[in-house]
Scaffold this motif. Sequence first.
Motif, PDB file in Angstrom:
ATOM      1  N   PRO A 157      95.023  36.660  44.803  1.00  0.00           N
ATOM      2  CA  PRO A 157      95.732  35.624  45.443  1.00  0.00           C
ATOM      3  C   PRO A 157      94.745  35.106  46.611  1.00  0.00           C
ATOM      4  O   PRO A 157      93.945  35.489  47.257  1.00  0.00           O
ATOM      5  N   TYR A 158      94.912  33.775  46.695  1.00  0.00           N
ATOM      6  CA  TYR A 158      94.209  32.889  47.604  1.00  0.00           C
ATOM      7  C   TYR A 158      94.663  33.100  48.932  1.00  0.00           C
ATOM      8  O   TYR A 158      96.285  32.873  49.172  1.00  0.00           O
ATOM      9  N   GLN A 159      94.075  33.102  50.087  1.00  0.00           N
ATOM     10  CA  GLN A 159      94.728  33.174  51.478  1.00  0.00           C
ATOM     11  C   GLN A 159      93.881  32.382  52.297  1.00  0.00           C
ATOM     12  O   GLN A 159      92.581  32.813  52.389  1.00  0.00           O
ATOM     13  N   PHE A 160      94.133  31.248  52.700  1.00  0.00           N
ATOM     14  CA  PHE A 160      93.143  30.449  53.774  1.00  0.00           C
ATOM     15  C   PHE A 160      92.771  31.645  54.819  1.00  0.00           C
ATOM     16  O   PHE A 160      93.776  32.124  55.575  1.00  0.00           O
ATOM     17  N   GLY A 161      91.539  31.580  55.176  1.00  0.00           N
ATOM     18  CA  GLY A 161      91.465  32.399  56.457  1.00  0.00           C
ATOM     19  C   GLY A 161      91.276  33.943  56.133  1.00  0.00           C
ATOM     20  O   GLY A 161      91.349  34.615  57.168  1.00  0.00           O
ATOM     21  N   ALA A 162      90.977  34.200  54.822  1.00  0.00           N
ATOM     22  CA  ALA A 162      91.219  35.782  54.496  1.00  0.00           C
ATOM     23  C   ALA A 162      90.067  36.484  55.138  1.00  0.00           C
ATOM     24  O   ALA A 162      88.973  35.804  55.297  1.00  0.00           O
ATOM     25  N   LYS A 163      90.540  37.658  55.666  1.00  0.00           N
ATOM     26  CA  LYS A 163      89.351  38.426  56.334  1.00  0.00           C
ATOM     27  C   LYS A 163      88.189  38.661  55.567  1.00  0.00           C
ATOM     28  O   LYS A 163      88.420  39.124  54.339  1.00  0.00           O
ATOM     29  N   ALA A 164      86.961  38.726  56.247  1.00  0.00           N
ATOM     30  CA  ALA A 164      85.733  39.155  55.415  1.00  0.00           C
ATOM     31  C   ALA A 164      85.584  40.589  54.851  1.00  0.00           C
ATOM     32  O   ALA A 164      86.344  41.183  55.676  1.00  0.00           O
ATOM     33  N   GLY A 165      85.380  40.658  53.702  1.00  0.00           N
ATOM     34  CA  GLY A 165      85.228  42.300  53.307  1.00  0.00           C
ATOM     35  C   GLY A 165      86.508  42.766  52.761  1.00  0.00           C
ATOM     36  O   GLY A 165      86.532  43.584  51.913  1.00  0.00           O
ATOM     37  N   GLN A 166      87.858  41.984  52.709  1.00  0.00           N
ATOM     38  CA  GLN A 166      88.878  42.579  52.146  1.00  0.00           C
ATOM     39  C   GLN A 166      88.963  41.886  50.621  1.00  0.00           C
ATOM     40  O   GLN A 166      88.553  40.963  50.489  1.00  0.00           O
ATOM     41  N   THR A 167      89.656  42.564  49.807  1.00  0.00           N
ATOM     42  CA  THR A 167      89.673  42.282  48.316  1.00  0.00           C
ATOM     43  C   THR A 167      90.996  42.153  47.913  1.00  0.00           C
ATOM     44  O   THR A 167      91.123  41.669  46.686  1.00  0.00           O
ATOM     45  N   ASN A 168      92.244  42.178  48.567  1.00  0.00           N
ATOM     46  CA  ASN A 168      93.378  41.877  48.227  1.00  0.00           C
ATOM     47  C   ASN A 168      93.732  40.331  48.343  1.00  0.00           C
ATOM     48  O   ASN A 168      94.589  39.837  47.671  1.00  0.00           O
ATOM     49  N   THR A 169      93.047  39.561  49.257  1.00  0.00           N
ATOM     50  CA  THR A 169      93.266  38.323  49.138  1.00  0.00           C
ATOM     51  C   THR A 169      91.780  37.595  49.411  1.00  0.00           C
ATOM     52  O   THR A 169      91.042  38.318  50.160  1.00  0.00           O
ATOM     53  N   PHE A 170      91.638  36.439  48.999  1.00  0.00           N
ATOM     54  CA  PHE A 170      90.455  35.782  49.389  1.00  0.00           C
ATOM     55  C   PHE A 170      90.721  34.281  49.581  1.00  0.00           C
ATOM     56  O   PHE A 170      91.454  33.973  49.170  1.00  0.00           O
ATOM     57  N   ASP A 171      89.768  33.727  50.417  1.00  0.00           N
ATOM     58  CA  ASP A 171      89.745  32.366  50.307  1.00  0.00           C
ATOM     59  C   ASP A 171      88.280  31.925  49.733  1.00  0.00           C
ATOM     60  O   ASP A 171      87.520  32.793  49.351  1.00  0.00           O
ATOM     61  N   CYS A 172      88.025  30.808  49.530  1.00  0.00           N
ATOM     62  CA  CYS A 172      86.938  30.314  48.653  1.00  0.00           C
ATOM     63  C   CYS A 172      85.422  31.119  49.157  1.00  0.00           C
ATOM     64  O   CYS A 172      84.714  31.511  48.289  1.00  0.00           O
ATOM     65  N   SER A 173      85.459  31.008  50.623  1.00  0.00           N
ATOM     66  CA  SER A 173      83.926  31.408  51.055  1.00  0.00           C
ATOM     67  C   SER A 173      84.086  33.054  51.346  1.00  0.00           C
ATOM     68  O   SER A 173      82.809  33.581  51.211  1.00  0.00           O
ATOM     69  N   SER A 174      85.107  33.484  51.582  1.00  0.00           N
ATOM     70  CA  SER A 174      85.276  35.013  51.691  1.00  0.00           C
ATOM     71  C   SER A 174      85.118  35.561  50.178  1.00  0.00           C
ATOM     72  O   SER A 174      84.224  36.631  50.283  1.00  0.00           O
ATOM     73  N   PHE A 175      85.533  34.966  49.224  1.00  0.00           N
ATOM     74  CA  PHE A 175      85.247  35.355  47.870  1.00  0.00           C
ATOM     75  C   PHE A 175      83.695  35.377  47.580  1.00  0.00           C
ATOM     76  O   PHE A 175      83.147  36.317  47.236  1.00  0.00           O
ATOM     77  N   THR A 176      82.792  34.184  47.798  1.00  0.00           N
ATOM     78  CA  THR A 176      81.461  33.994  47.447  1.00  0.00           C
ATOM     79  C   THR A 176      80.812  35.182  48.372  1.00  0.00           C
ATOM     80  O   THR A 176      80.028  35.729  47.852  1.00  0.00           O
ATOM     81  N   ARG A 180      79.969  33.314  56.693  1.00  0.00           N
ATOM     82  CA  ARG A 180      81.512  33.431  56.263  1.00  0.00           C
ATOM     83  C   ARG A 180      82.185  31.791  55.848  1.00  0.00           C
ATOM     84  O   ARG A 180      83.049  32.096  55.057  1.00  0.00           O
ATOM     85  N   THR A 181      81.655  30.937  56.360  1.00  0.00           N
ATOM     86  CA  THR A 181      82.295  29.521  55.931  1.00  0.00           C
ATOM     87  C   THR A 181      81.557  28.789  54.996  1.00  0.00           C
ATOM     88  O   THR A 181      80.278  28.775  54.948  1.00  0.00           O
ATOM     89  N   SER A 182      82.316  28.089  54.108  1.00  0.00           N
ATOM     90  CA  SER A 182      81.807  27.115  52.954  1.00  0.00           C
ATOM     91  C   SER A 182      80.789  26.253  53.823  1.00  0.00           C
ATOM     92  O   SER A 182      79.596  26.136  53.044  1.00  0.00           O
ATOM     93  N   LYS A 183      81.129  25.595  54.857  1.00  0.00           N
ATOM     94  CA  LYS A 183      80.191  24.662  55.385  1.00  0.00           C
ATOM     95  C   LYS A 183      78.832  25.476  55.729  1.00  0.00           C
ATOM     96  O   LYS A 183      77.744  24.763  55.500  1.00  0.00           O
ATOM     97  N   ASN A 184      78.849  26.461  56.371  1.00  0.00           N
ATOM     98  CA  ASN A 184      77.629  27.364  56.586  1.00  0.00           C
ATOM     99  C   ASN A 184      76.797  28.009  55.425  1.00  0.00           C
ATOM    100  O   ASN A 184      75.542  27.821  55.349  1.00  0.00           O
ATOM    101  N   GLN A 185      77.543  28.179  54.258  1.00  0.00           N
ATOM    102  CA  GLN A 185      77.060  28.693  53.231  1.00  0.00           C
ATOM    103  C   GLN A 185      76.265  27.396  52.455  1.00  0.00           C
ATOM    104  O   GLN A 185      75.146  27.625  51.944  1.00  0.00           O
TER     105      GLN A 185
END
Length: 133
Positions: free
Chosen positions: A25-44, A57-62
């Motif tokens: 599942p997608y979750q905006f602001g998902a915590k870095a390192g967790q794998t039960n939910t991701f947002d786009c940049s925590s996934f990458t 951590r963020t797409s803008k910074n990536q």
Amino acid sequence: MQASATATSRANSVISIGKNYLGTPYQFGAKAGQTNTFDCSSFTQYVFKRVGVNLPRTSKNQAHVGSYVSRSNLRTGDLVFFLNPGKPGVINHVAIYMGNGNLLQTYGAGGVRITNIHSGTWSSRYMTARRVL
């Protein structure tokens, strides 16, 4: 040649690792390192960390790491960045290029999935790409 072979191997690992999370599942602001939910940049960030690449951590910074890649030169494992609709020039999404126009990414209902860069609004929202492998 060796560096290219290594980059290709790492890119294939990134895709393979990422595919393990299809449907997560997608979750905006998902915590870095967790794998039960991701947002786009925590996934990458998570997937690339598994192959030894540390991303912000963020797409803008990536969007500021690695080296610029033109849209016509995308390779498997490249990070692809997209604009926020209605906010020209503002990056708000990142995906992993899989080759053949396909993206491995997460957003909204359905979570982690494979989509085509030419489907929906992805093509018109395309902003830039970075090579970090």
